[in-house]
Design a protein around this motif. Structure first.
Motif, PDB file in Angstrom:
ATOM      1  N   ILE A  22      49.747  70.770  22.000  1.00  0.00           N
ATOM      2  CA  ILE A  22      49.983  69.460  22.620  1.00  0.00           C
ATOM      3  C   ILE A  22      50.228  69.628  24.117  1.00  0.00           C
ATOM      4  N   ARG A  23      51.074  70.583  24.478  1.00  0.00           N
ATOM      5  CA  ARG A  23      51.378  70.815  25.897  1.00  0.00           C
ATOM      6  C   ARG A  23      50.129  71.215  26.663  1.00  0.00           C
ATOM      7  N   ALA A  69      51.961  60.881  36.688  1.00  0.00           N
ATOM      8  CA  ALA A  69      51.533  59.853  37.648  1.00  0.00           C
ATOM      9  C   ALA A  69      51.035  58.579  36.964  1.00  0.00           C
ATOM     10  N   ALA A  70      50.873  58.615  35.659  1.00  0.00           N
ATOM     11  CA  ALA A  70      50.313  57.471  34.925  1.00  0.00           C
ATOM     12  C   ALA A  70      51.296  56.312  34.849  1.00  0.00           C
ATOM     13  N   ILE A 100      54.672  63.405  25.468  1.00  0.00           N
ATOM     14  CA  ILE A 100      54.205  62.433  26.462  1.00  0.00           C
ATOM     15  C   ILE A 100      55.402  61.778  27.132  1.00  0.00           C
ATOM     16  N   LEU A 101      56.364  61.332  26.342  1.00  0.00           N
ATOM     17  CA  LEU A 101      57.557  60.683  26.895  1.00  0.00           C
ATOM     18  C   LEU A 101      58.335  61.624  27.807  1.00  0.00           C
ATOM     19  N   ALA A 102      58.374  62.912  27.478  1.00  0.00           N
ATOM     20  CA  ALA A 102      59.076  63.894  28.312  1.00  0.00           C
ATOM     21  C   ALA A 102      58.424  64.016  29.687  1.00  0.00           C
ATOM     22  N   ARG A 103      57.122  63.760  29.764  1.00  0.00           N
ATOM     23  CA  ARG A 103      56.390  63.884  31.028  1.00  0.00           C
ATOM     24  C   ARG A 103      56.249  62.550  31.767  1.00  0.00           C
ATOM     25  N   LEU A 104      56.466  61.459  31.082  1.00  0.00           N
ATOM     26  CA  LEU A 104      56.195  60.124  31.595  1.00  0.00           C
ATOM     27  C   LEU A 104      57.233  59.676  32.621  1.00  0.00           C
ATOM     28  N   SER A 105      56.757  58.999  33.641  1.00  0.00           N
ATOM     29  CA  SER A 105      57.630  58.427  34.665  1.00  0.00           C
ATOM     30  C   SER A 105      58.564  57.393  34.040  1.00  0.00           C
ATOM     31  N   ARG A 125      54.681  53.275  30.864  1.00  0.00           N
ATOM     32  CA  ARG A 125      54.692  52.787  29.488  1.00  0.00           C
ATOM     33  C   ARG A 125      53.781  53.634  28.614  1.00  0.00           C
ATOM     34  N   LEU A 126      54.182  53.808  27.348  1.00  0.00           N
ATOM     35  CA  LEU A 126      53.366  54.495  26.362  1.00  0.00           C
ATOM     36  C   LEU A 126      53.127  53.548  25.196  1.00  0.00           C
TER      37      LEU A 126
END
Length: 190
Positions: free
Chosen positions: A33-34, A44-45, A62-67, A71-72
């Motif tokens: 996954i990583r 940056a998304a 994804i949430l760990a990387r998300l600003s 939104r996911l």
């Protein structure tokens, strides 16, 4: 450890009930996954879409990387798995949608994703369904957006190249079985 075993058992039950829909006996490894998410600029998304969220292995990463302002939207067709995601992940950036990836445009309305993460088992799906789902990937992205796809076979590479301006490929042997990672970029013109 208990939660991991419980997730594995839940995933196996989903596989046994709908093997072509789930496509794997075990959840994908965090290492794979990583490596897949490294192929897109998730930090940056503004909007990330995940197709086939399953037990949430990719969702959490994804949430760990998300600003904090991003939104996911996680789409999962299995109602039990979707409900479990909603119960287990308490994050205001996450919206879990119980529905088909075929309807991703409907789920997004007028919005388009910067990054789309596909956990869908394309090679185990009926050819017509596979084609329809693959057609949705670039349509769900903004121009210049990236779709990252994980598979256990390189067979969809040609289909991805027909739909994306550029496709990068990486293999991660640390997954069981080894995983093929694809990153397709939607052209600026459409």
């Amino acid at each position: 450890m208990r939660q991991g075993l419980a997730d594995g058992a839940r995933f196996l039950r989903a596989f046994l009930a709908h093997p072509r829909q789930v496509g794997a006996v075990l959840p994908t490894s965090r290492t794979a996954i990583r490596a897949m998410l490294d192929l897109a600029d998730v930090p940056a998304a503004r909007l990330v879409v995940e197709l086939g969220a399953g037990t949430g292995v990719a969702t959490r990463e994804i949430l760990a990387r998300l600003s904090p302002r991003a939104r996911l939207v996680a789409v999962e067709i299995d109602p039990r798995l979707a409900r479990r995601l909603t119960e287990r992940i308490d994050d205001p950036r996450l919206e879990v949608v119980c529905g088909s990836a075929e309807d991703v445009e409907t789920h997004l309305g007028a919005e388009r994703a910067d990054v789309l993460v596909s956990m869908l088992p394309f090679t185990s799906l009926d050819a017509d369904l596979r084609r329809r789902l693959l057609d949705e990937l670039p349509r769900a992205l903004r121009p210049g957006g990236t779709a990252v796809v994980i598979q256990y076979s390189p067979l969809i590479l040609g289909e991805l190249r027909r739909r994306f301006a550029d496709v990068r490929v990486r293999v991660t042997p640390w997954n069981v079985p080894p995983a093929f990672l694809f990153a397709g970029t939607r052209g600026e013109g459409g």
